[in-house]
Design a protein around this motif. Structure first.
Motif: not given
Length: 399
Positions: A249, A263-268, A270-271, A273
């Motif tokens: 990660w 977008d990728k940062y926010e997705s990571l 959330n995934e 956290h």
């Protein structure tokens, strides 16, 4: 008598040599798993093959499971012929011995200071090596200020001397990285850790150390101030080390930051956290990380526009869309990027545009190199078109 004859000893050896050989034989009997090494040491010692003996000892002192052997080996064996050794090699033998004295700090420091004095008489870089290793030992004992003082001494030599052996450079960088890992800032740790890998690649490190420094470098890149280009790190085996570990990660986060991909940062986030929350450095810098990814998004957006055939003017609205910021916050973002010297240019607050003249140089990924190639190709076509136009319009100049 038969045993002594088999071991290569005879009455021609003096009492001291016989005592040393008896010690080596006793150590071999007490540790059958090390008997081969002790027998070899005895053979090389009696034949006075100092180079081969040195090579064997260097491999032995860093071997796992020999810690309890090192002090008696030094006091009974190595001390007898240490004057015959290269001083840098001697320093590398002395440091593992010193590490066995951590329960007695005064004795450890006294031993190292004597080693420094002895080594420096003939080879200053050997003395510097022991200074750097002593600095790390002091840090392990939470004596941070004493560690800092030793590093300042080492820095005077390293930074003012050319042609230093790689093992000394690696020791210096490792000690500096360890110090800045404890005291900060993260950007200085990042600097010295990367330098360390230039002198001692990950492949030459123990697996545990390689994994630790890869993880620490990744975290430092994210939270370090002034670090807005991860291209060099992403091309380094550090990332492949992370990708083959439980910290995949972190490698994905580094790629997202380098690309300015919010977008990728926010997705990571959330995934992963839960994993992120387990890292105090990331947790304490949540707002800074958000600002950093936004700045890197701005830098990447401008990089894609600027170039030989690119449009150097971009509207605040386009920046707001790319960075996912309210339009009112774009001016502050641009001012922050200008103050950090990530970009150069001028803002037009009336037209709400930014004209960019320069973007901070970066280590480019393959996709970015491909974009630059396309830009240069387009620029060449434009230049050729202009040249043909001028030749047609002004034939008198081309004749």
């Amino acid at each position: 008598a038969e045993e002594r004859s088999a071991s290569g000893l005879d009455m021609a050896f003096d009492a001291k040599t016989q005592a040393i050989c008896s010690f080596l034989q006793a150590q071999a009997a007490a540790r059958p798993d090390l008997a081969t090494e002790y027998t070899l040491f005895e053979d090389l010692f009696t034949r006075k093959l100092w180079h081969q003996l040195t090579v064997g000892l260097e491999a032995f002192v860093v071997r796992e499971g020999v810690d309890d052997q090192l002090i008696p080996l030094y006091e009974t064996f190595i001390m007898d012929f240490k004057q015959k050794l290269n001083k840098l090699v001697l320093a590398r033998l002395l440091v593992p011995v010193a590490r066995q004295m951590t329960s007695q700090p005064a004795e450890l420091i006294s031993f190292c200071e004597a080693a420094i004095e002895e080594c420096q008489k003939e080879d200053k870089q050997a003395g510097c090596y022991v200074v750097c290793e002593l600095a790390r030992m002091l840090l392990d004992m939470d004596r941070v200020e004493e560690c800092k003082a030793k590093l300042e001494v080492a820095a005077q030599f390293v930074e003012g001397t050319a042609g230093i052996d790689n093992t000394v450079q690696a020791s210096y960088c490792r000690a500096q990285a360890a110090y800045f890992k404890v005291s900060g800032p993260a950007s200085d740790f990042y600097k010295y850790a990367l330098l360390l890998l230039a002198y001692q690649p990950l492949a030459q490190m123990p697996a545990a150390e390689a994994a630790t420094i890869s993880f620490d470098l990744g975290i430092a890149a994210l939270v370090g101030e002034g670090l807005y280009n991860f291209g060099e790190l992403l091309e380094h085996p550090v990332v492949s080390t992370l990708e083959s570990s439980e910290y995949v990660w972190l490698a994905e986060l580094l790629r997202a930051f380098n690309a300015g991909d919010i977008d990728k940062y926010e997705s990571l986030v959330n995934e992963h956290h839960k994993k992120l929350e387990e890292q105090p450095a990331l947790l304490a810098n949540t707002n800074f990380l958000k600002e950093k990814i936004t700045l890197m998004c701005l830098s990447e957006t401008l990089f894609k526009r600027i170039g030989p055939n690119g449009n150097r003017t971009i509207s605040f609205a386009d920046i707001a869309e790319a960075s996912k910021l309210p339009l009112d916050n774009v001016e502050l973002l641009v001012m922050r990027a200008l103050s950090l010297k990530m970009i150069r240019g001028t803002m037009d607050q009336i037209d709400q545009t930014l004209r960019v003249t320069w973007v901070q140089p970066r280590v480019l990924q393959k996709e970015q190199v491909a974009l630059m190639t396309e830009r240069l190709g387009s620029w060449c076509e434009t230049v050729n078109s202009t040249l043909h136009f001028l030749e047609n319009e002004t034939p008198e100049f081309s004749s």
